[in-house]
Design a protein around this motif. Sequence first.
Motif, short mmCIF file in Angstrom:
data_model
loop_
_atom_site.label_atom_id
_atom_site.label_comp_id
_atom_site.label_asym_id
_atom_site.label_seq_id
_atom_site.Cartn_x
_atom_site.Cartn_y
_atom_site.Cartn_z
N ALA A 1 0.83 -1.20 0.00
CA ALA A 1 0.00 0.00 0.00
C ALA A 1 0.87 1.25 0.00
N GLY A 2 0.53 2.18 -0.89
CA GLY A 2 1.27 3.44 -0.97
C GLY A 2 2.48 3.39 -1.87
N LYS A 3 2.82 2.20 -2.37
CA LYS A 3 3.99 2.07 -3.26
C LYS A 3 3.62 2.50 -4.69
N SER A 4 4.64 3.01 -5.40
CA SER A 4 4.42 3.32 -6.81
C SER A 4 4.18 2.03 -7.56
N LEU A 5 3.58 2.12 -8.73
CA LEU A 5 3.27 0.93 -9.52
C LEU A 5 4.51 0.10 -9.81
N SER A 6 5.63 0.77 -10.02
CA SER A 6 6.86 0.03 -10.36
C SER A 6 7.47 -0.69 -9.16
N LYS A 7 7.13 -0.26 -7.95
CA LYS A 7 7.76 -0.85 -6.77
C LYS A 7 6.86 -1.77 -5.96
N ALA A 8 5.57 -1.78 -6.23
CA ALA A 8 4.62 -2.53 -5.39
C ALA A 8 4.91 -4.02 -5.37
N SER A 9 5.30 -4.59 -6.51
CA SER A 9 5.52 -6.04 -6.53
C SER A 9 6.98 -6.39 -6.20
N ALA A 10 7.79 -5.39 -5.87
CA ALA A 10 9.20 -5.62 -5.57
C ALA A 10 9.49 -5.66 -4.07
N VAL A 11 8.45 -5.60 -3.23
CA VAL A 11 8.69 -5.67 -1.78
C VAL A 11 9.20 -7.05 -1.40
N ASP A 12 9.89 -7.15 -0.28
CA ASP A 12 10.40 -8.45 0.18
C ASP A 12 9.25 -9.37 0.55
N GLY A 13 9.44 -10.65 0.25
CA GLY A 13 8.45 -11.66 0.64
C GLY A 13 8.50 -11.93 2.13
N ILE A 14 7.64 -12.80 2.57
CA ILE A 14 7.52 -13.13 3.99
C ILE A 14 8.20 -14.48 4.27
N THR A 15 9.08 -14.51 5.25
CA THR A 15 9.74 -15.75 5.65
C THR A 15 8.68 -16.74 6.14
N GLY A 16 8.76 -17.97 5.67
CA GLY A 16 7.78 -18.98 6.04
C GLY A 16 6.56 -18.99 5.14
N ALA A 17 6.53 -18.08 4.18
CA ALA A 17 5.42 -18.03 3.22
C ALA A 17 5.97 -17.69 1.84
N THR A 18 7.07 -18.35 1.48
CA THR A 18 7.80 -18.02 0.26
C THR A 18 6.94 -18.18 -1.00
N TYR A 19 6.29 -19.34 -1.14
CA TYR A 19 5.49 -19.59 -2.35
C TYR A 19 4.30 -18.64 -2.44
N SER A 20 3.62 -18.45 -1.32
CA SER A 20 2.47 -17.54 -1.30
C SER A 20 2.92 -16.11 -1.61
N SER A 21 4.05 -15.70 -1.03
CA SER A 21 4.57 -14.35 -1.28
C SER A 21 4.87 -14.16 -2.76
N ARG A 22 5.53 -15.16 -3.35
CA ARG A 22 5.89 -15.10 -4.77
C ARG A 22 4.63 -14.98 -5.63
N ALA A 23 3.61 -15.77 -5.31
CA ALA A 23 2.37 -15.76 -6.09
C ALA A 23 1.65 -14.41 -5.94
N VAL A 24 1.61 -13.89 -4.73
CA VAL A 24 0.95 -12.60 -4.49
C VAL A 24 1.68 -11.48 -5.26
N LYS A 25 3.00 -11.50 -5.21
CA LYS A 25 3.77 -10.47 -5.93
C LYS A 25 3.54 -10.58 -7.44
N ALA A 26 3.42 -11.80 -7.96
CA ALA A 26 3.13 -12.00 -9.39
C ALA A 26 1.74 -11.47 -9.73
N ASN A 27 0.79 -11.65 -8.82
CA ASN A 27 -0.57 -11.13 -9.03
C ASN A 27 -0.58 -9.60 -9.05
N VAL A 28 0.18 -8.99 -8.16
CA VAL A 28 0.25 -7.52 -8.14
C VAL A 28 0.88 -7.02 -9.44
N ALA A 29 1.94 -7.68 -9.87
CA ALA A 29 2.59 -7.30 -11.14
C ALA A 29 1.62 -7.44 -12.31
#
Length: 132
Positions: free
Chosen positions: A94-122
């Motif tokens: 939230a509040g990130k520019s469009l170019s940076k929103a999917s580049a945030v660090d993932g969550i430890t212990g939720a690597t696959y879910s984090s990757r999928a969520v970031k791909a969805n945002v992209a």
Amino acid sequence: SNTMKKNFLAVALAVVIASGVAFAAVSGGSVMRKQGSTYIVNTTTLCSQRGYHSTTPLEVYIKGNKVVKVVALKNSETPQVFSKVTSQLLPKMAGKSLSKASAVDGITGATYSSRAVKANVAAAVAYYKKHK
């Protein structure tokens, strides 16, 4: 035989009708809708990147070339794991520019879910840029 052809056509027609109805229900008629000056992109049909168990569809709210908020839709990820994503990862976007929103660090212990969520945002950002 003629009966076989009729049966095949009936089944084929049923499949087409069912998939059309399923698609309409999933997409709500549109991938992107506008609420005031905010665009809301539903990634259900945009992104096939899977988390650990399933895809992780989102609604991504975009206003003024920034991601305003990200809301997780129903998925089959492990609830205890995915709760880390909703409580820790989604707020970071939230509040990130469009170019940076999917580049945030993932969550430890939720690597696959984090990757999928970031791909969805992209995917949502790409769709927004192309169709706004």
